[in-house]
Design a protein around this motif. Structure first.
Motif, PDB file in Angstrom:
ATOM      1  N   LEU A  19     -29.801  -8.499 -15.861  1.00 43.68           N
ATOM      2  CA  LEU A  19     -29.564 -10.242 -14.824  1.00 43.68           C
ATOM      3  C   LEU A  19     -30.136 -11.368 -14.496  1.00 43.68           C
ATOM      4  CD1 LEU A  19     -25.713  -9.479 -13.990  1.00 43.68           C
ATOM      5  CD2 LEU A  19     -26.393  -9.987 -16.375  1.00 43.68           C
ATOM      6  N   ARG A  20     -30.598 -10.851 -13.982  1.00 45.57           N
ATOM      7  CA  ARG A  20     -31.798 -11.371 -13.312  1.00 45.57           C
ATOM      8  C   ARG A  20     -32.935 -11.863 -14.021  1.00 45.57           C
ATOM      9  NH1 ARG A  20     -31.514  -7.554  -8.595  1.00 45.57           N
ATOM     10  NH2 ARG A  20     -33.320  -6.139  -9.927  1.00 45.57           N
ATOM     11  N   ASN A  21     -33.567 -11.042 -14.537  1.00 46.67           N
ATOM     12  CA  ASN A  21     -34.717 -11.988 -15.802  1.00 46.67           C
ATOM     13  C   ASN A  21     -34.225 -13.066 -16.224  1.00 46.67           C
ATOM     14  OD1 ASN A  21     -36.762 -10.027 -14.965  1.00 46.67           O
ATOM     15  ND2 ASN A  21     -35.856  -8.604 -16.837  1.00 46.67           N
ATOM     16  N   ARG A  22     -32.640 -12.876 -17.256  1.00 43.57           N
ATOM     17  CA  ARG A  22     -32.222 -14.030 -17.653  1.00 43.57           C
ATOM     18  C   ARG A  22     -31.686 -15.077 -16.599  1.00 43.57           C
ATOM     19  NH1 ARG A  22     -28.652 -14.173 -22.291  1.00 43.57           N
ATOM     20  NH2 ARG A  22     -27.323 -15.374 -22.495  1.00 43.57           N
ATOM     21  N   GLU A  23     -31.438 -14.885 -16.086  1.00 42.60           N
ATOM     22  CA  GLU A  23     -31.209 -16.146 -15.175  1.00 42.60           C
ATOM     23  C   GLU A  23     -32.690 -16.927 -14.734  1.00 42.60           C
ATOM     24  OE1 GLU A  23     -29.725 -17.360 -10.182  1.00 42.60           O
ATOM     25  OE2 GLU A  23     -29.384 -15.449 -10.983  1.00 42.60           O
ATOM     26  N   ARG A  24     -33.629 -15.784 -14.778  1.00 47.65           N
ATOM     27  CA  ARG A  24     -35.296 -16.505 -14.537  1.00 47.65           C
ATOM     28  C   ARG A  24     -35.616 -17.595 -15.407  1.00 47.65           C
ATOM     29  NH1 ARG A  24     -38.014 -11.226 -11.854  1.00 47.65           N
ATOM     30  NH2 ARG A  24     -39.432 -13.071 -12.622  1.00 47.65           N
ATOM     31  N   ILE A  25     -35.331 -17.046 -16.708  1.00 51.02           N
ATOM     32  CA  ILE A  25     -35.589 -17.372 -18.236  1.00 51.02           C
ATOM     33  C   ILE A  25     -34.715 -18.991 -18.551  1.00 51.02           C
ATOM     34  CG2 ILE A  25     -35.332 -17.370 -20.854  1.00 51.02           C
ATOM     35  CD1 ILE A  25     -35.414 -14.043 -20.358  1.00 51.02           C
ATOM     36  N   VAL A  26     -33.659 -18.682 -17.661  1.00 46.94           N
ATOM     37  CA  VAL A  26     -32.840 -20.063 -17.781  1.00 46.94           C
ATOM     38  C   VAL A  26     -33.267 -20.995 -16.879  1.00 46.94           C
ATOM     39  CG1 VAL A  26     -30.265 -21.299 -17.729  1.00 46.94           C
ATOM     40  CG2 VAL A  26     -30.897 -18.993 -18.732  1.00 46.94           C
ATOM     41  N   THR A  27     -33.138 -20.619 -15.612  1.00 45.41           N
ATOM     42  CA  THR A  27     -34.026 -21.610 -14.482  1.00 45.41           C
ATOM     43  C   THR A  27     -35.332 -22.208 -15.044  1.00 45.41           C
ATOM     44  OG1 THR A  27     -32.606 -20.220 -12.813  1.00 45.41           O
ATOM     45  CG2 THR A  27     -34.977 -21.810 -12.321  1.00 45.41           C
ATOM     46  N   ALA A  28     -36.325 -20.912 -15.904  1.00 40.15           N
ATOM     47  CA  ALA A  28     -37.847 -21.470 -16.351  1.00 40.15           C
ATOM     48  C   ALA A  28     -37.598 -22.775 -17.302  1.00 40.15           C
ATOM     49  CB  ALA A  28     -38.408 -20.836 -15.894  1.00 40.15           C
ATOM     50  N   ALA A  29     -36.878 -22.604 -18.416  1.00 37.99           N
ATOM     51  CA  ALA A  29     -36.365 -23.194 -19.176  1.00 37.99           C
ATOM     52  C   ALA A  29     -36.032 -24.546 -18.625  1.00 37.99           C
ATOM     53  CB  ALA A  29     -35.437 -22.450 -20.144  1.00 37.99           C
ATOM     54  N   ARG A  30     -34.756 -24.640 -17.880  1.00 43.88           N
ATOM     55  CA  ARG A  30     -34.555 -26.158 -17.367  1.00 43.88           C
ATOM     56  C   ARG A  30     -35.295 -26.647 -17.251  1.00 43.88           C
ATOM     57  NH1 ARG A  30     -33.109 -27.332 -12.884  1.00 43.88           N
ATOM     58  NH2 ARG A  30     -31.653 -29.380 -12.246  1.00 43.88           N
ATOM     59  N   GLU A  31     -36.702 -26.483 -16.389  1.00 45.43           N
ATOM     60  CA  GLU A  31     -37.026 -27.393 -15.170  1.00 45.43           C
ATOM     61  C   GLU A  31     -38.469 -27.959 -16.966  1.00 45.43           C
ATOM     62  OE1 GLU A  31     -39.457 -24.335 -12.522  1.00 45.43           O
ATOM     63  OE2 GLU A  31     -37.777 -24.322 -11.763  1.00 45.43           O
ATOM     64  N   MET A  32     -38.479 -26.629 -17.754  1.00 44.19           N
ATOM     65  CA  MET A  32     -39.789 -26.566 -18.819  1.00 44.19           C
ATOM     66  C   MET A  32     -39.379 -28.004 -19.796  1.00 44.19           C
ATOM     67  SD  MET A  32     -42.273 -23.724 -18.683  1.00 44.19           S
ATOM     68  CE  MET A  32     -43.623 -24.766 -19.383  1.00 44.19           C
ATOM     69  N   PHE A  33     -37.932 -27.751 -20.207  1.00 49.42           N
ATOM     70  CA  PHE A  33     -37.317 -28.921 -20.864  1.00 49.42           C
ATOM     71  C   PHE A  33     -37.715 -29.702 -20.346  1.00 49.42           C
ATOM     72  CE2 PHE A  33     -34.399 -25.061 -22.999  1.00 49.42           C
ATOM     73  CZ  PHE A  33     -35.165 -24.752 -23.430  1.00 49.42           C
ATOM     74  N   VAL A  34     -37.105 -29.924 -18.995  1.00 51.71           N
ATOM     75  CA  VAL A  34     -37.169 -31.795 -18.244  1.00 51.71           C
ATOM     76  C   VAL A  34     -38.589 -31.909 -18.318  1.00 51.71           C
ATOM     77  CG1 VAL A  34     -36.329 -33.026 -15.812  1.00 51.71           C
ATOM     78  CG2 VAL A  34     -35.280 -31.149 -17.027  1.00 51.71           C
ATOM     79  N   GLU A  35     -39.379 -30.944 -17.819  1.00 52.36           N
ATOM     80  CA  GLU A  35     -40.660 -32.248 -17.772  1.00 52.36           C
ATOM     81  C   GLU A  35     -41.505 -32.358 -19.255  1.00 52.36           C
ATOM     82  OE1 GLU A  35     -42.675 -29.220 -15.761  1.00 52.36           O
ATOM     83  OE2 GLU A  35     -41.797 -28.270 -14.149  1.00 52.36           O
ATOM     84  N   PHE A  36     -40.874 -30.751 -20.141  1.00 47.33           N
ATOM     85  CA  PHE A  36     -42.033 -31.654 -21.651  1.00 47.33           C
ATOM     86  C   PHE A  36     -40.816 -32.313 -22.516  1.00 47.33           C
ATOM     87  CE2 PHE A  36     -44.106 -28.435 -18.325  1.00 47.33           C
ATOM     88  CZ  PHE A  36     -45.156 -29.143 -18.105  1.00 47.33           C
ATOM     89  N   GLY A  37     -39.619 -31.616 -22.453  1.00 48.95           N
ATOM     90  CA  GLY A  37     -38.825 -32.143 -23.599  1.00 48.95           C
ATOM     91  C   GLY A  37     -38.668 -30.095 -24.383  1.00 48.95           C
ATOM     92  N   PRO A  38     -37.811 -30.568 -25.007  1.00 54.61           N
ATOM     93  CA  PRO A  38     -37.359 -28.867 -25.754  1.00 54.61           C
ATOM     94  C   PRO A  38     -37.836 -28.068 -26.991  1.00 54.61           C
ATOM     95  CG  PRO A  38     -36.286 -31.434 -27.087  1.00 54.61           C
ATOM     96  CD  PRO A  38     -37.214 -31.541 -25.979  1.00 54.61           C
ATOM     97  N   ASP A  39     -39.528 -29.130 -27.376  1.00 51.53           N
ATOM     98  CA  ASP A  39     -40.521 -28.136 -28.013  1.00 51.53           C
ATOM     99  C   ASP A  39     -41.080 -27.550 -27.087  1.00 51.53           C
ATOM    100  OD1 ASP A  39     -39.014 -29.298 -30.197  1.00 51.53           O
ATOM    101  OD2 ASP A  39     -40.097 -30.947 -29.821  1.00 51.53           O
ATOM    102  N   VAL A  40     -41.273 -27.392 -25.740  1.00 52.73           N
ATOM    103  CA  VAL A  40     -42.238 -26.874 -25.592  1.00 52.73           C
ATOM    104  C   VAL A  40     -42.120 -25.106 -25.923  1.00 52.73           C
ATOM    105  CG1 VAL A  40     -40.255 -26.115 -23.158  1.00 52.73           C
ATOM    106  CG2 VAL A  40     -43.064 -26.099 -23.189  1.00 52.73           C
ATOM    107  N   PRO A  41     -42.909 -25.027 -25.682  1.00 50.86           N
ATOM    108  CA  PRO A  41     -43.539 -23.719 -26.204  1.00 50.86           C
ATOM    109  C   PRO A  41     -41.891 -21.735 -25.413  1.00 50.86           C
ATOM    110  CG  PRO A  41     -45.187 -24.068 -26.190  1.00 50.86           C
ATOM    111  CD  PRO A  41     -44.881 -25.131 -25.414  1.00 50.86           C
ATOM    112  N   LEU A  42     -41.410 -21.360 -26.145  1.00 51.31           N
ATOM    113  CA  LEU A  42     -41.371 -20.561 -25.082  1.00 51.31           C
ATOM    114  C   LEU A  42     -42.079 -19.188 -25.293  1.00 51.31           C
ATOM    115  CD1 LEU A  42     -38.217 -19.488 -27.835  1.00 51.31           C
ATOM    116  CD2 LEU A  42     -37.978 -20.681 -26.303  1.00 51.31           C
ATOM    117  N   ASP A  43     -43.269 -19.712 -25.113  1.00 47.21           N
ATOM    118  CA  ASP A  43     -44.875 -18.504 -24.526  1.00 47.21           C
ATOM    119  C   ASP A  43     -44.587 -18.520 -23.333  1.00 47.21           C
ATOM    120  OD1 ASP A  43     -44.542 -16.435 -26.504  1.00 47.21           O
ATOM    121  OD2 ASP A  43     -46.490 -17.897 -27.328  1.00 47.21           O
TER     122      ASP A  43
END
Length: 220
Positions: A19-43
């Protein structure tokens, strides 16, 4: 001899670390989507979250699933902010103001357009989260209007457009400290919502249905 009916086994509960890992992924994705847009590499999202690529794909089979989860989580937090504002017993308009500034901090303006990138724009999770935000915002506005503090000729759509437009940096700019400008501009808008109104608005109050009809999501 009668055979006993097998008792269905309950699905195992996710482990705390999962659950913690899932939350960390969502948090990181939110930050990077805001910074770089939805096409940021999943890696890159996996790297910022501090997990392996396999962990990302185990939780989210494709980019659409991750984008949907991020948008829903932002909407859920925005709804929670609205519920907190509704629970306040003080000034009704100040409660609405607090909610609007919190909604801007959640970067709805940057994240909601990403729904356009999903294959299923009417996914039940998205629709439920969106409807909850709209209903709670309407309740906050109704309460301020009932108290005579808010002009009567505005709708939920008016507020949502303002939050989306006024919390987004100008096109073609890279403004790292835009927050200090956006909240100032939002407050100017909020002051314009107070009753008594100082001018007559053109047109009629904008509803969310108006926005959906006049500004449909692109299918491209």
């Amino acid at each position: 001899m009668q055979t006993a009916t097998p008792v269905p086994r309950k699905a195992p509960r996710p482990r705390a670390d999962a659950l913690r890992n899932r939350e960390r992924i969502v948090t990181a994705a939110r930050e990077m989507f805001v910074e770089f847009g939805p096409d940021v590499p999943l890696d890159e999202i996996a790297r910022r979250a501090g997990v392996g690529n396999a962990t990302v794909y185990r939780n989210f089979p494709d980019r659409d699933a991750l984008v949907r989860e991020v948008v829903c989580s932002v909407m859920d937090r925005t709804s929670e902010a609205a519920e907190i504002a509704l629970a306040e017993t003080g000034d009704a308009f100040e409660a609405l103001e607090s909610f609007v500034h919190t909604a801007a901090d959640e970067r709805i303006s940057a994240l909601c357009p990403m729904v356009q990138s999903t294959f299923d724009q009417h996914h039940p999770d998205l629709e439920a989260a969106r409807e909850r935000v709209e209903e709670l915002t309407q309740q906050l506005m109704d309460r301020a209007k009932a108290a005579g503090q808010m002009r009567a000729d505005v709708g939920v759509g008016d507020v949502m457009v303002a939050v989306a437009q006024l919390s987004r940096p100008p096109a073609g700019t890279a403004c790292a400290n835009f927050d200090r400008f956006s909240h100032r501009t939002l407050q100017l808008f909020l002051d314009g919502l107070r009753a008594p109104a100082r001018s007559e608005l053109p047109g009629t109050a904008v509803t969310m249905e108006d926005l959906r009809q006049d500004c449909p999501v692109s299918s491209d």
